[in-house]
Design an enzyme around this catalytic site. Structure first.
Site, PDB file in Angstrom:
ATOM      1  N   GLY A  74      -4.940  -7.044   4.071  1.00  0.00           N
ATOM      2  CA  GLY A  74      -6.051  -6.180   4.455  1.00  0.00           C
ATOM      3  C   GLY A  74      -7.264  -6.889   4.995  1.00  0.00           C
ATOM      4  O   GLY A  74      -7.975  -6.369   5.858  1.00  0.00           O
TER       5      GLY A  74
ATOM      6  N   ARG B 185     -14.196  -6.541  -3.848  1.00  0.00           N
ATOM      7  CA  ARG B 185     -13.515  -6.719  -2.561  1.00  0.00           C
ATOM      8  C   ARG B 185     -12.887  -5.407  -2.117  1.00  0.00           C
ATOM      9  O   ARG B 185     -12.286  -4.670  -2.895  1.00  0.00           O
ATOM     10  CB  ARG B 185     -12.442  -7.802  -2.694  1.00  0.00           C
ATOM     11  CG  ARG B 185     -11.607  -8.019  -1.415  1.00  0.00           C
ATOM     12  CD  ARG B 185     -10.315  -7.234  -1.424  1.00  0.00           C
ATOM     13  NE  ARG B 185      -9.430  -7.591  -0.311  1.00  0.00           N
ATOM     14  CZ  ARG B 185      -8.304  -6.955  -0.022  1.00  0.00           C
ATOM     15  NH1 ARG B 185      -7.918  -5.936  -0.769  1.00  0.00           N
ATOM     16  NH2 ARG B 185      -7.560  -7.337   0.993  1.00  0.00           N
ATOM     17  N   VAL B 186     -13.033  -5.097  -0.845  1.00  0.00           N
ATOM     18  CA  VAL B 186     -12.433  -3.904  -0.246  1.00  0.00           C
ATOM     19  C   VAL B 186     -11.584  -4.349   0.935  1.00  0.00           C
ATOM     20  O   VAL B 186     -12.044  -5.120   1.785  1.00  0.00           O
ATOM     21  CB  VAL B 186     -13.504  -2.899   0.222  1.00  0.00           C
ATOM     22  CG1 VAL B 186     -12.854  -1.705   0.904  1.00  0.00           C
ATOM     23  CG2 VAL B 186     -14.350  -2.436  -0.961  1.00  0.00           C
ATOM     24  N   GLY B 187     -10.357  -3.879   0.992  1.00  0.00           N
ATOM     25  CA  GLY B 187      -9.462  -4.225   2.093  1.00  0.00           C
ATOM     26  C   GLY B 187      -9.490  -3.188   3.198  1.00  0.00           C
ATOM     27  O   GLY B 187     -10.431  -2.396   3.326  1.00  0.00           O
ATOM     28  N   ASP B 188      -8.441  -3.163   3.983  1.00  0.00           N
ATOM     29  CA  ASP B 188      -8.385  -2.264   5.131  1.00  0.00           C
ATOM     30  C   ASP B 188      -8.088  -0.822   4.749  1.00  0.00           C
ATOM     31  O   ASP B 188      -8.466   0.107   5.476  1.00  0.00           O
ATOM     32  CB  ASP B 188      -7.299  -2.736   6.107  1.00  0.00           C
ATOM     33  CG  ASP B 188      -5.902  -2.571   5.520  1.00  0.00           C
ATOM     34  OD1 ASP B 188      -5.606  -3.223   4.506  1.00  0.00           O
ATOM     35  OD2 ASP B 188      -5.102  -1.786   6.064  1.00  0.00           O
TER      36      ASP B 188
ATOM     37  N   THR C   8      -0.176  -1.452   6.171  1.00  0.00           N
ATOM     38  CA  THR C   8      -0.077  -2.204   4.927  1.00  0.00           C
ATOM     39  C   THR C   8      -0.005  -3.679   5.280  1.00  0.00           C
ATOM     40  O   THR C   8       0.358  -4.042   6.402  1.00  0.00           O
ATOM     41  CB  THR C   8       1.161  -1.789   4.107  1.00  0.00           C
ATOM     42  OG1 THR C   8       1.168  -2.490   2.854  1.00  0.00           O
ATOM     43  CG2 THR C   8       2.453  -2.115   4.850  1.00  0.00           C
ATOM     44  N   GLY C   9      -0.360  -4.530   4.324  1.00  0.00           N
ATOM     45  CA  GLY C   9      -0.297  -5.964   4.585  1.00  0.00           C
ATOM     46  C   GLY C   9      -1.550  -6.684   4.116  1.00  0.00           C
ATOM     47  O   GLY C   9      -2.180  -6.292   3.131  1.00  0.00           O
TER      48      GLY C   9
ATOM     49  N   THR D 252       0.855  -1.186   0.000  1.00  0.00           N
ATOM     50  CA  THR D 252       0.000   0.000   0.000  1.00  0.00           C
ATOM     51  C   THR D 252       0.890   1.233   0.000  1.00  0.00           C
ATOM     52  O   THR D 252       1.936   1.249   0.658  1.00  0.00           O
ATOM     53  CB  THR D 252      -0.883   0.046   1.262  1.00  0.00           C
ATOM     54  OG1 THR D 252      -1.662  -1.150   1.345  1.00  0.00           O
ATOM     55  CG2 THR D 252      -1.822   1.247   1.230  1.00  0.00           C
TER      56      THR D 252
END
Length: 279
Positions: free
Chosen positions: A191, A165-168, A188-189, A137
């Site tokens: 999510g 899809r939505v991550g963090d 980051t990572g 990220t």
């Protein structure tokens, strides 16, 4: 390239001017391999969908977009959501409609791809396997000379994710958080796992209690490890900046970042060594 952008922006006093510099990273096909903006890996349907968010340290100043296709500078769209929309987050078709209203050009998906990302997608179609560990990220925290702090994040998300899809990253408290009384943090990572722990909010709250950015980041990483167990710990990197201009980071994997403060002649490149080792 982050170092170059910071050096170019050193003379800028306003937080938002610094944030605009991130466009060069988002919109550069060469950085797409780091899962950021144009040239990022597409979803399972072959479409590049980006998530981005911006948060100021003042109450109520937040904007985000998610699952946004066809825009190489999603962080700027997120800023427009913060400044121009009655809402704080827009997703998918709604984000596209808003971007058009604000004058952004929605590009063909082919223009968002590179030879490298297309080749990776074709390989995915053959194997039907996503990279097991491949997360990144773009995160930027800026504290200006007037004491305003802002954090922004941008990503094209997990490679070959499910459409929508939505991550963090665009979620406040998860991928980013800012509070002028303490500082700001970004993550980051992985999510899908990060969003279950709201680590950016946790880091900022610990800084508010007096912990240094480094100690706050390490404490959050350790807390997550204690909860899930070392065997199930996942990829996560945290970076934080407090209102004194002190910076810190912690991670479960090697995590490079850059830092500059007033009075420094050059941008400093740093490396966060894993605070918790992955098995």
């Amino acid at each position: 390239k982050c170092s170059e952008l910071i050096e170019d922006g050193i003379a800028m006093k306003r937080v938002q001017d610094q944030m605009e510099r991130s466009n060069e990273l988002e919109n550069d096909k060469e950085t797409g391999c780091f899962i950021v903006g144009r040239g990022g890996f597409p979803n399972k349907a072959g479409v590049v969908q980006c998530d981005a968010a911006i948060m100021e340290g003042l109450p109520g100043r937040f904007g985000a977009v998610a699952a946004l296709p066809g825009v190489g500078i999603p962080l700027t769209v997120a800023r427009m959501v913060m400044d121009k929309s009655d809402h704080t987050m827009l997703v998918g078709e709604g984000a596209v409609a808003f971007a058009k209203e604000q004058g952004f050009r929605i590009e063909d998906n082919s223009d968002m791809m590179t030879e490298a990302s297309l080749a990776a997608y074709e390989e995915f179609l053959k194997s039907r396997k996503s990279p097991s560990k491949n997360h990144d990220t773009l995160g930027l925290i800026v504290l200006d000379q007037e004491g305003n702090i802002t954090v922004g994040v941008s990503t094209s998300g997990a490679p070959f994710k499910d459409p929508g899809r939505v991550g963090d990253s665009p979620l406040p408290g998860c991928g980013l958080y800012a509070d002028n009384r303490a500082g700001a943090a970004a993550a980051t990572g992985d999510g899908d796992k990060i969003m279950c722990f709201c680590p950016s909010f946790h880091v900022v709250q610990l800084m508010k209690q007096g912990l240094s950015p480094t100690d706050a980041c390490q404490s959050v990483i350790q807390d997550i490890c204690n909860r899930v167990g070392k065997k199930d710990i996942f990829e996560i990197g945290l970076i934080a900046l407090n209102m004194k201009g002190e910076v810190g980071a912690a991670s479960t994997v090697p995590f490079p970042y850059t830092f500059w403060a007033h009075g420094m002649e050059t941008v400093e490149q740093r490396q966060s060594c894993p605070h918790v080792q992955l098995d």
